[in-house]
Design an enzyme around this catalytic site. Structure first.
Site, PDB file in Angstrom:
ATOM      1  CB  THR A  69      -0.898  -0.119   1.067  1.00  0.00           C
ATOM      2  OG1 THR A  69      -1.743  -1.212   1.030  1.00  0.00           O
ATOM      3  CG2 THR A  69      -1.940   1.263   1.185  1.00  0.00           C
ATOM      4  CG  ASN A 160      -6.188  -8.870  -5.395  1.00  0.00           C
ATOM      5  OD1 ASN A 160      -6.148  -7.796  -6.699  1.00  0.00           O
ATOM      6  ND2 ASN A 160      -6.984  -8.385  -4.494  1.00  0.00           N
ATOM      7  N   GLY A 207       5.770  -8.144   0.714  1.00  0.00           N
ATOM      8  CA  GLY A 207       6.372  -9.443   1.461  1.00  0.00           C
ATOM      9  C   GLY A 207       5.316 -10.430   1.658  1.00  0.00           C
ATOM     10  CG  HIS A 208       1.303  -9.605   3.764  1.00  0.00           C
ATOM     11  ND1 HIS A 208       0.118 -10.040   3.725  1.00  0.00           N
ATOM     12  CD2 HIS A 208       1.446  -8.559   3.296  1.00  0.00           C
ATOM     13  CE1 HIS A 208      -0.687  -9.071   3.227  1.00  0.00           C
ATOM     14  NE2 HIS A 208       0.044  -8.145   3.129  1.00  0.00           N
ATOM     15  CB  CYS A 331      -6.163  -5.394   1.665  1.00  0.00           C
ATOM     16  SG  CYS A 331      -5.195  -6.546   1.232  1.00  0.00           S
TER      17      CYS A 331
HETATM   18  N1  PLP Z   1      -1.903  -4.636  -4.399  1.00  0.00           N
HETATM   19  C1  PLP Z   1      -2.595  -5.924  -4.453  1.00  0.00           C
HETATM   20  C2  PLP Z   1      -2.824  -6.445  -5.717  1.00  0.00           C
HETATM   21  C3  PLP Z   1      -3.049  -6.654  -3.433  1.00  0.00           C
HETATM   22  O1  PLP Z   1      -3.601  -7.705  -3.316  1.00  0.00           O
HETATM   23  C4  PLP Z   1      -2.451  -6.167  -1.957  1.00  0.00           C
HETATM   24  C5  PLP Z   1      -3.264  -6.909  -0.757  1.00  0.00           C
HETATM   25  O2  PLP Z   1      -3.839  -7.677  -0.756  1.00  0.00           O
HETATM   26  C6  PLP Z   1      -2.193  -4.788  -1.924  1.00  0.00           C
HETATM   27  C7  PLP Z   1      -1.677  -4.000  -3.277  1.00  0.00           C
HETATM   28  C8  PLP Z   1      -1.648  -4.119  -0.618  1.00  0.00           C
HETATM   29  O3  PLP Z   1      -0.680  -5.040   0.003  1.00  0.00           O
HETATM   30  P1  PLP Z   1      -0.201  -4.928   1.683  1.00  0.00           P
HETATM   31  O4  PLP Z   1      -1.087  -5.502   2.173  1.00  0.00           O
HETATM   32  O5  PLP Z   1       1.357  -5.292   1.506  1.00  0.00           O
HETATM   33  O6  PLP Z   1      -0.187  -3.227   1.806  1.00  0.00           O
END
Ligand code: PLP
Length: 389
Positions: A69, A160, A207-208, A331
């Protein structure tokens, strides 16, 4: 327990865990010049090299952040603000147009909207996708041709929620021929397909989603691409992102990237599980819909719906059976909302209300697949019995 939610967070793989625990024992700050600081820096630089190698970038182009993010925010705001200071090289030309595909993650969409509010000379356009969730290249071509000023285009390498892979090479050619800049959100794609950083100007990783710790992110920037730092303070990371680095997260990230640089076998195993899941589900419940089935998809992801079985009912029932999935984008969440990705694909609302996502990863097994099928079939039978009563 049967964990099929790797696109939400992929549990730490053993290699990441041991890198994390080792880094936690170092106890130095990578910016310090003494021995402990140098040991911390060595861990960080090794991780930087490994992450760069995974995507074909140079280590110096890799910037560590707190997650994808933050990286998406840095890409959009950093590029737009940096383009105000063009120096006649690649950085020249003020960004006035931002194009985002309709299936981008909210970390891109919401930041793009906010950016247009802050920088009134920037206009944001959402580009349509096909019924399979692939970016409409003709719409992109027209958008790039019309209007004045430099364009920044944000397209994810793969989605995703449904795993559909975007035609990045084609998008890259079109954007760069038009003198624009390309940002790729490679969060779910990293390690699942080969990524080629030189095709774009900015890349985002998390990372996660790669079996490294939550709270570790990466932003990669091409040489000469405009970029203004969004966090300033001490001059960490070439002044592009201030703040003492999250060493243990970075170490875990590097270890995961190293494993994923050589993961053809793991990808094939995951693809087998995903394919078996879909085949068995369709055999048991023929009316099952697989979203994006007609397009190339990540080996890890199955976005699907069993008509009549709503996401919320299914998630609760699955959880009671020890099967963990999600309804799509997680998310945001805890809550089940109709997916903007499915809406952009023109999926009917009643079907979108039944959307589920099974996402597979390094720890997934055939036992997980069987448990998920068993539970879904049971839940579906319950719905049918209720309808018949
Ligand atoms: N971009 C995509 C395609 C995602 O799937 C996600 C989280 O699901 C993010 C960005 C944001 O990732 P983070 O949790 O590392 O902020």
């Amino acid at each position: 327990m049967h964990y099929l939610d790797h696109n939400a967070t992929s549990p730490l793989r053993p290699e990441s865990l041991s890198a994390v625990t080792h880094a936690l024992t170092i106890g130095g700050n990578p910016s310090s010049i003494h021995g402990a600081g140098r040991a911390a820096r060595a861990v960080m630089e090794e991780a930087r090299e490994r992450i760069a190698a995974l995507v074909g970038a140079k280590p110096a182009q890799v910037i560590f952040t707190s997650g994808a993010t933050e990286s998406c925010h840095l890409a959009l705001f950093g590029a737009a603000e940096g383009s105000l200071e063009g120096d006649g090289t690649k950085a020249a030309g003020r960004i006035t147009r931002i194009f985002v595909s309709a299936v981008e993650h909210k970390a891109v969409l919401a930041n793009a909207v906010r950016l247009a509010e802050r920088f009134p000379w920037v206009h944001v356009t959402v580009l349509p996708v096909t019924a399979d969730g692939v970016i409409d290249l003709e719409a992109l071509r027209v958008a790039l041709r019309e209007g004045k000023g430099r364009a920044l285009v944000a397209v994810m390498a793969a989605n995703n929620e449904i795993g559909v892979i975007q035609p990045i090479a084609e998008v890259s050619r079109m954007v760069h021929e038009a003198g624009g800049l390309l940002m790729i959100d490679a969060v779910p794609a990293a390690g699942k397909i080969d990524l080629d950083f030189p095709l774009c100007d900015y890349m985002v990783l998390s990372g996660h989603k790669m079996a490294a710790p939550i709270g570790s992110g990466v932003f990669i920037v091409a040489d000469g691409a405009p970029l203004a730092p969004q966090l300033v303070g001490g001059g960490h990371q070439r002044g592009l992102r201030a703040g003492s680095e999250n060493l243990s997260g970075i170490a875990g990230f590097g270890a995961a990237a190293h494993v994923l640089s050589n993961a053809d076998g793991e990808r094939a195993r995951i693809a087998h599980l995903r394919d078996h899941f879909e085949t068995a589900l369709k055999a048991a419940i023929p009316e099952t819909v697989i979203f994006g089935e007609g397009a190339p998809r990540l080996c890890s992801t199955s976005g699907f719906a069993v008509p009549g079985l709503t996401s919320e009912t299914a998630l609760i029932g699955l959880d009671l059976d020890g099967v963990m999935m999600s309804s799509g984008s997680t998310c945001s969440s805890g809550k089940v909302a109709v997916s903007h990705v499915l809406a952009a694909m023109g999926v009917e609302q009643s079907l979108a209300a039944c959307a589920l996502r099974a996402s597979f990863g390094w720890s997934s097994t055939m036992d997980d697949v069987h448990a998920a099928i068993h539970s879904l079939v049971k839940l579906h039978e319950r719905v049918r019995a209720r309808e018949a009563a």
